[in-house]
Design a protein around this motif. Structure first.
Motif, PDB file in Angstrom:
ATOM      1  N   VAL A 217     -23.158 -35.251  90.207  1.00 52.42           N
ATOM      2  CA  VAL A 217     -22.140 -34.932  91.149  1.00 52.42           C
ATOM      3  C   VAL A 217     -22.474 -35.906  92.244  1.00 52.42           C
ATOM      4  O   VAL A 217     -21.465 -36.381  92.933  1.00 52.42           O
ATOM      5  CB  VAL A 217     -22.686 -33.560  91.694  1.00 52.42           C
ATOM      6  CG1 VAL A 217     -22.162 -33.180  93.066  1.00 52.42           C
ATOM      7  CG2 VAL A 217     -22.512 -32.515  90.818  1.00 52.42           C
ATOM      8  N   GLY A 218     -23.706 -36.602  92.443  1.00 50.99           N
ATOM      9  CA  GLY A 218     -23.784 -37.642  93.369  1.00 50.99           C
ATOM     10  C   GLY A 218     -23.067 -39.002  93.064  1.00 50.99           C
ATOM     11  O   GLY A 218     -22.384 -39.304  93.980  1.00 50.99           O
ATOM     12  N   ILE A 219     -23.019 -39.230  91.907  1.00 49.53           N
ATOM     13  CA  ILE A 219     -22.035 -40.428  91.541  1.00 49.53           C
ATOM     14  C   ILE A 219     -20.636 -39.870  91.980  1.00 49.53           C
ATOM     15  O   ILE A 219     -19.872 -41.059  92.417  1.00 49.53           O
ATOM     16  CB  ILE A 219     -22.268 -40.703  89.818  1.00 49.53           C
ATOM     17  CG1 ILE A 219     -23.645 -41.058  89.506  1.00 49.53           C
ATOM     18  CG2 ILE A 219     -21.285 -41.803  89.367  1.00 49.53           C
ATOM     19  CD1 ILE A 219     -23.858 -41.368  88.328  1.00 49.53           C
ATOM     20  N   SER A 220     -20.144 -38.948  91.456  1.00 47.58           N
ATOM     21  CA  SER A 220     -18.695 -38.606  91.945  1.00 47.58           C
ATOM     22  C   SER A 220     -18.546 -38.765  93.340  1.00 47.58           C
ATOM     23  O   SER A 220     -17.356 -39.198  93.807  1.00 47.58           O
ATOM     24  CB  SER A 220     -18.441 -37.222  91.507  1.00 47.58           C
ATOM     25  OG  SER A 220     -18.639 -37.010  90.177  1.00 47.58           O
ATOM     26  N   ARG A 221     -19.362 -38.196  94.234  1.00 50.79           N
ATOM     27  CA  ARG A 221     -19.142 -38.071  95.487  1.00 50.79           C
ATOM     28  C   ARG A 221     -19.228 -39.609  96.022  1.00 50.79           C
ATOM     29  O   ARG A 221     -18.432 -39.999  96.943  1.00 50.79           O
ATOM     30  CB  ARG A 221     -20.496 -37.295  96.045  1.00 50.79           C
ATOM     31  CG  ARG A 221     -19.922 -35.979  96.028  1.00 50.79           C
ATOM     32  CD  ARG A 221     -21.004 -35.170  96.931  1.00 50.79           C
ATOM     33  NE  ARG A 221     -20.956 -33.647  96.598  1.00 50.79           N
ATOM     34  CZ  ARG A 221     -22.116 -32.824  96.864  1.00 50.79           C
ATOM     35  NH1 ARG A 221     -23.330 -33.181  97.438  1.00 50.79           N
ATOM     36  NH2 ARG A 221     -21.757 -31.582  96.331  1.00 50.79           N
ATOM     37  N   LYS A 222     -20.161 -40.296  95.506  1.00 50.31           N
ATOM     38  CA  LYS A 222     -20.283 -41.729  96.147  1.00 50.31           C
ATOM     39  C   LYS A 222     -18.961 -42.531  95.509  1.00 50.31           C
ATOM     40  O   LYS A 222     -18.209 -43.209  96.463  1.00 50.31           O
ATOM     41  CB  LYS A 222     -21.456 -42.584  95.145  1.00 50.31           C
ATOM     42  CG  LYS A 222     -21.779 -43.769  95.631  1.00 50.31           C
ATOM     43  CD  LYS A 222     -22.566 -43.762  97.014  1.00 50.31           C
ATOM     44  CE  LYS A 222     -22.828 -45.002  97.677  1.00 50.31           C
ATOM     45  NZ  LYS A 222     -23.209 -45.007  98.902  1.00 50.31           N
ATOM     46  N   VAL A 223     -18.549 -42.319  94.540  1.00 53.42           N
ATOM     47  CA  VAL A 223     -17.301 -42.933  93.953  1.00 53.42           C
ATOM     48  C   VAL A 223     -16.246 -42.596  94.967  1.00 53.42           C
ATOM     49  O   VAL A 223     -15.266 -43.370  95.380  1.00 53.42           O
ATOM     50  CB  VAL A 223     -16.816 -42.986  92.655  1.00 53.42           C
ATOM     51  CG1 VAL A 223     -15.765 -43.332  92.058  1.00 53.42           C
ATOM     52  CG2 VAL A 223     -18.155 -43.533  91.700  1.00 53.42           C
ATOM     53  N   LYS A 224     -16.033 -41.333  95.122  1.00 55.73           N
ATOM     54  CA  LYS A 224     -14.916 -40.771  96.024  1.00 55.73           C
ATOM     55  C   LYS A 224     -14.754 -41.465  97.224  1.00 55.73           C
ATOM     56  O   LYS A 224     -14.005 -41.738  97.616  1.00 55.73           O
ATOM     57  CB  LYS A 224     -15.091 -39.192  95.883  1.00 55.73           C
ATOM     58  CG  LYS A 224     -13.708 -38.568  96.535  1.00 55.73           C
ATOM     59  CD  LYS A 224     -13.976 -37.343  96.221  1.00 55.73           C
ATOM     60  CE  LYS A 224     -12.680 -36.489  96.832  1.00 55.73           C
ATOM     61  NZ  LYS A 224     -12.974 -35.062  96.481  1.00 55.73           N
ATOM     62  N   ALA A 225     -16.250 -41.385  97.788  1.00 54.83           N
ATOM     63  CA  ALA A 225     -16.419 -42.088  99.272  1.00 54.83           C
ATOM     64  C   ALA A 225     -15.946 -43.350  99.233  1.00 54.83           C
ATOM     65  O   ALA A 225     -15.099 -43.759 100.117  1.00 54.83           O
ATOM     66  CB  ALA A 225     -17.891 -41.928  99.511  1.00 54.83           C
ATOM     67  N   ARG A 226     -16.289 -44.118  98.207  1.00 48.32           N
ATOM     68  CA  ARG A 226     -15.982 -45.367  98.321  1.00 48.32           C
ATOM     69  C   ARG A 226     -14.572 -45.777  98.203  1.00 48.32           C
ATOM     70  O   ARG A 226     -13.694 -46.712  98.862  1.00 48.32           O
ATOM     71  CB  ARG A 226     -16.718 -46.263  97.002  1.00 48.32           C
ATOM     72  CG  ARG A 226     -18.139 -46.430  97.141  1.00 48.32           C
ATOM     73  CD  ARG A 226     -18.673 -46.996  98.338  1.00 48.32           C
ATOM     74  NE  ARG A 226     -18.238 -48.335  98.634  1.00 48.32           N
ATOM     75  CZ  ARG A 226     -18.095 -49.047  99.759  1.00 48.32           C
ATOM     76  NH1 ARG A 226     -18.757 -48.563 100.859  1.00 48.32           N
ATOM     77  NH2 ARG A 226     -17.821 -50.336  99.897  1.00 48.32           N
ATOM     78  N   LEU A 227     -13.843 -44.679  97.296  1.00 42.16           N
ATOM     79  CA  LEU A 227     -12.421 -44.886  97.188  1.00 42.16           C
ATOM     80  C   LEU A 227     -11.643 -44.542  98.740  1.00 42.16           C
ATOM     81  O   LEU A 227     -10.464 -44.910  98.767  1.00 42.16           O
ATOM     82  CB  LEU A 227     -11.686 -43.798  96.128  1.00 42.16           C
ATOM     83  CG  LEU A 227     -12.121 -44.408  94.686  1.00 42.16           C
ATOM     84  CD1 LEU A 227     -12.016 -43.235  93.521  1.00 42.16           C
ATOM     85  CD2 LEU A 227     -11.384 -45.563  94.251  1.00 42.16           C
ATOM     86  N   LEU A 228     -12.329 -43.816  99.286  1.00 41.26           N
ATOM     87  CA  LEU A 228     -11.850 -43.570 100.622  1.00 41.26           C
ATOM     88  C   LEU A 228     -12.171 -44.356 101.820  1.00 41.26           C
ATOM     89  O   LEU A 228     -11.947 -44.123 102.823  1.00 41.26           O
ATOM     90  CB  LEU A 228     -12.334 -41.763 100.955  1.00 41.26           C
ATOM     91  CG  LEU A 228     -11.457 -40.816 100.111  1.00 41.26           C
ATOM     92  CD1 LEU A 228     -12.203 -39.474 100.347  1.00 41.26           C
ATOM     93  CD2 LEU A 228     -10.170 -40.925 100.163  1.00 41.26           C
TER      94      LEU A 228
END
Lengths: 318, 669
Positions: free
Chosen positions: A25-36
């Motif tokens: 979940v942490g990885i997904s959130r991090k990647v999503k934040a970076r994409l945004l």
């Protein structure tokens, strides 16, 4: 001795799924934040969140019944058991035959049932709206899931996950259009079941379209920690299913040497991380759907799975 | 078990019914009648259980009753023993429940005499071994149950339900009558033994099978013959509703199995396809209609339709496999169907008992006026919850096992050689998955709206727990739900004599597999272990709770509801039954229901209240029964003219009829 080793293998699987769940979940959130173009919270933030929630005072509504207090543990335990029965790093673990693919899907139904009841327990409009929509999504996703099972069973001749993984690793099944369609359908079902965009938004509260978050709105403290952990475990479960059914390479099968097991664990972890990176990429590229467009989304999953079944029939010749 | 013993018990039940006429008025009369029914049912249950488990050979007896020179034949074989178990298990536990529930009956004489007679008639249907006894007891069963449906005859809806029930029951018996006529052939062989020995041409077999599907199916409640069921089942008192829904529909299933599997003989594969497809449609439509109900008992009755659909899916698959000579798969499908017969009789009785207790405690059947009962009726709520989970096919309870076995049978279908079957049966599987998921939605709604949340009326606020008899009856069934869920192997093994007799094969023996797993075909193909799953769940939940309580804070504060900061004090603001079903109504409404929504929104400034009304109609009434009723009416009006003819016209009519009949005879020769 052999039994102890077998038990240890099963225990390792139970431990792996529960330990890596918040990380994904942490990885997904991090990647999503970076994409945004945000920096985003640290990858380990979900662990801190769960720890923090465990130490917060729990606020319980006056009219909450025992169902409300038991449900978080039931949901967590059922999801954990289901996730631990999907082969991750090694096939044919000691208890892998106590549940086949259909049982695992049905176990998720048990968790959903408990959570939906908990949503209705306090008697709020939000809890009801979430429970009602969750059950709608489930009833649309279930037929698609069954046809996916049917596709796999047609190719592999079994619904036992370990046998499927062994077969797809060792025998030349080859690239099949049906399996591709099945994968597509499973991804759609997984997105819907895990309350991800475009069906639901895991990052939102106070939005009329929310589903999962609406059900658990009243929860706080240690109960909320359990529910957050269960949601993360559910993501692990569906990732593991996708990996076990469609990308089982690297999994330890007949060779149970330490090296093979290590390779199995590493391969599993790498594949999980890849999926955890792919998920936010998919999520950021589409918009959230209106509730009454769900039938279209899940209907296309159903159509893909149905097409997979019929393609298999046709390709085997009349 | 000798068949005579079964008949003696039936006679005892009829005798209790007669005694009840005399003593029904007294307070003790209720206890005596239900206690005696309990005793007799328990005896037959024990006999039938030993017969099935010991796999005893069939026993038959002929009594010099009934039609002269023919006599009345009775027989108990494995199939009959299994259904005797269903009937008498349901009967015994309903009698326990009625010891408490029946004591509150306002007019006991309208129920007491019928109740034991109803049990006796159902037993007699299962024991019958010739068409005459079968039809007679079938019709008697319908008639006495009608008596209890209209027991509360001052409610107009109940009388209407009773009327529709009578019409549908007579129609069903008529179809069965014709089916037996076809089976008996020109020789007029009434006994089942002769029918079994006789060979039918495929066309005649098809006619007999279709008539049986209609006749027995109308009793069981397949779509579109289900319309009487959601009206009649809720109208009866609680324990009778449980018997009607949990047991009598199974007698309908028995009639179908007896005629189609036992008497007709070799089926064509496409007969299986038709039965399975009807089963799939019945399952999906039944649960969709159930979801739209807000009367708790009617919801349960509609849900019976779904379960009958699941049973018929299994039966259709068994027919298709048997026609292709795949005995092991036919045994799997038939065992799945019979297992579901058992399961449904257990959990549907349980749920109807729960609904009856709710009705008794609150006087309400409408879920929109209930809520929060879990605080005031904790035992009933727990029992009802287990019933809801079992019927929603959630592991590790029993409903899941039979649905899982049905899925396993569906997954074997690619081995069938016929293309039609190959293509349709996956669709039936998808319908089954849809109905399983919708069933979960339906019972989240039923339990959530009735027992959770806040009370929506004063009656629900003032509810109290029911007496010990009702609770004992419910908890016996709860235990059965759990036991059949975690030890399904024993049930499957007990079904082996039935499948061997009907399809010539059995499932692999389950009882001695390691860890008590269930392996329907081979272990590398699929397996399930309810016991281990339950142990895992209990273990991991305990472990989690222990960890949480060790490491987390125990600080807990009670507070008002949060609801995102805007809680509404009125319980009306909760999600209701209709609002819960709204998304599903909207998704499936266009294709499956007739939904009429009336919105009366006053213009801004007007001081009157707005109104919103939703009415959901069962399309079977529009599509089938409406036109039939209209044509019967117009035909009746037309024929009414014949009543007022002159004598010449009557003579012409008689002469014309004679000529036509003679022509028919001449053409026939």
């Amino acid at each position: 001795m052999a039994l102890i080793l077998e038990l240890a293998g099963q225990a390792l699987q139970m431990a792996i799924v529960v330990v890596i769940a918040p990380l994904l979940v942490g990885i997904s959130r991090k990647v999503k934040a970076r994409l945004l173009r945000r920096i985003g919270p640290p990858v380990l933030q979900p662990y801190f969140d769960i720890w923090k929630l465990m130490h917060k005072e729990m606020v319980l509504a006056h009219n909450a019944s025992w169902i409300y207090r038991v449900a978080p543990y039931v949901v967590f335990a059922v999801t954990w058991v289901a996730a631990a029965l999907v082969p991750t790093y090694c096939t044919n673990l000691l208890f892998s035959w106590s549940a086949d693919l259909i049982v695992i899907v049905a176990l998720m139904g048990t968790a959903r049932f408990a959570l939906a009841l908990a949503g209705m327990d306090v008697g709020t409009a939000f809890g009801g709206i979430g429970a009602s929509r969750e059950m709608l999504i489930a009833s649309l996703a279930e037929p698609a899931m069954l046809l996916i099972v049917f596709t796999i069973a047609l190719v592999a001749g079994t619904t036992q996950l370990s046998t499927i993984a062994e077969l797809f690793t060792h025998s030349p099944v080859g690239l099949r259009v049906s399996l591709g369609l099945g994968l597509l359908a499973l991804v759609c079902v997984a997105i819907a079941e895990n309350a991800r965009i475009p069906i639901d938004n895991p990052a939102t509260h106070l939005e009329l379209t929310m589903v999962h978050e609406a059900m658990v709105l009243e929860y706080s403290g240690r109960h909320l920690a359990m529910i957050e952990a269960a949601a993360a475990l559910k993501l692990v479960l569906y990732f593991s299913l996708i990996i076990c059914l469609f990308f089982p390479f690297g999994i330890a099968t007949f060779d149970r040497s330490l090296g093979a097991l290590l390779i199995g664990v590493m391969a599993y972890l790498v594949k999980m991380v890849v999926l955890a990176v792919l998920l936010p990429i998919g999520e950021t590229s589409v918009a959230k759907m209106r509730v009454f467009r769900y039938p279209i989304f899940l209907g296309s999953a159903f159509a893909a799975a149905a097409l997979a079944v019929f393609l298999l029939f046709v390709s085997r010749g009349f | 078990m000798p068949a005579v013993a079964g008949l003696a018990c039936v006679a005892a039940l009829f005798a209790i019914g007669l005694v009840a006429v005399a003593i029904g008025r007294s307070r003790a009369g209720t206890t005596v009648v239900y206690g005696a029914s309990l005793l007799v049912s328990a005896i037959v249950l024990l006999f039938a259980l030993t017969h099935l488990i010991l796999a005893s050979p069939p026993a038959s007896v002929t009594l010099p009753l009934g039609l002269p020179w023919i006599g009345a034949h009775f027989r108990i074989d494995a199939l009959a023993a299994f259904f005797l178990i269903i009937v008498n298990l349901g009967g015994a536990i309903a009698s326990i429940y009625a010891l408490g529930y029946g004591a509150h009956e306002a007019s006991p004489l309208r129920v007491l005499p019928f109740y034991p007679a109803f049990l006796g008639a159902m037993n007699l249907v299962v024991l019958a071994d010739d068409a005459f006894v079968f039809l007679l007891s079938w019709e008697f069963m319908s008639l006495v149950s009608w008596g209890m449906v209209v027991a509360h005859h001052r409610v107009a809806a109940n009388v209407r339900a009773g009327y529709i029930y009578l019409v549908m029951a007579s129609f069903g018996t008529l179809c069965l009558f014709l089916a037996f006529g076809v089976l008996a052939g020109t020789g007029g062989q009434y006994s089942f033994a002769a029918m079994r020995a006789g060979q039918l041409t495929p066309a005649l077999a098809l006619i007999a099978g279709t008539l049986t599907l209609i006749g027995a199916g109308s009793k069981a409640g397949i779509v579109p013959l289900h319309v009487w069921l959601p009206l009649a089942h809720p109208a009866a008192p609680g324990h009778v509703s449980a018997l009607l829904s949990g047991v009598m529909t199974k007698v309908g299933v028995y009639g179908f199995i007896r005629v189609v599997f036992d008497l007709i003989g070799e089926p064509t594969p496409y007969a299986g396809l038709i039965v399975a497809a009807i089963g799939g449609i019945t399952a999906a439509l039944g649960v969709l209609y159930a979801l739209m109900q807000h009367d708790l008992k009617r919801l349960l009755a509609y849900h019976t339709v779904e379960n009958i659909g699941i049973i018929f899916i299994g039966l259709g698959l068994a027919l298709a496999f048997r026609a292709n000579g795949i005995e092991w798969a036919a045994a799997l499908a038939l065992a799945a169907a019979l297992f579901h017969v058992f399961n449904h009789s257990v959990f549907k009785s349980l749920l109807f008992f729960g609904a009856g207790s709710v009705l008794m405690a609150t006087g309400e059947r409408d879920m929109e006026h209930l809520g929060g009962l879990i605080h005031r009726m904790p035992h009933t709520a727990f029992a009802f919850l287990i019933g809801c989970m079992a019927i929603s096919a959630l592991p590790p309870l029993n409903g899941f096992v039979s649905e899982w076995l049905t899925f396993q049978a569906i997954l074997v279908s690619p081995q069938l050689p016929q293309w039609g079957l190959k293509l349709v049966i996956p669709a039936v599987g998808a319908l089954l998955a849809l109905s399983a998921a919708l069933a979960a939605a339906c019972f989240v709604k039923a339990f959530g709206v009735t027992f959770l949340g806040r009370a929506r009326s004063n009656a629900a606020q003032a509810a109290h727990e029911v007496d010990q008899f009702q609770r004992v009856a419910m908890f016996v069934l709860v235990t059965l739900c759990i036991l059949a869920g975690i030890f399904p192997g024993f049930v499957i093994d007990a079904l082996a004599p039935v499948t061997r007799a009907l399809v010539g094969g059995t499932m692999p023996q389950q009882a001695f597999l390691p860890w008590l797993s269930v392996v329907p075909i081979v272990a590398s193909r699929s397996s399930y272990n309810g016991l281990l799953i339950l142990l895992f769940l209990v273990g991991s939940a305990t472990l989690t709770a222990a960890i949480i309580h060790r490491f987390a804070t125990r600080a807990t504060r009670r507070s008002p509801i949060w609801d995102c900061g805007f809680p509404l004090a009125s319980p009306v603001a909760q999600y209701t039954s209709s609002s819960f079903a709204m998304p599903i109504r909207r998704v499936f409404g266009a294709s499956v229901f007739r939904v009429r929504e009336q919105l009366d929104m006053p213009p801004p400034g007007a001081m009157r209240a707005g109104h919103f009304q939703v009415r959901v109609f069962d399309p079977a009434w529009f599509a089938i029964y409406g036109p039939i009723a209209r044509s019967v009416r117009s035909t009746g009006i037309f024929l009414n003219r014949i009543q007022f003819l002159t004598i010449r016209s009557y003579l012409t009519l008689v002469f014309g009829a004679l000529v036509v009949l003679l022509l028919v005879v001449a053409a026939w020769r």
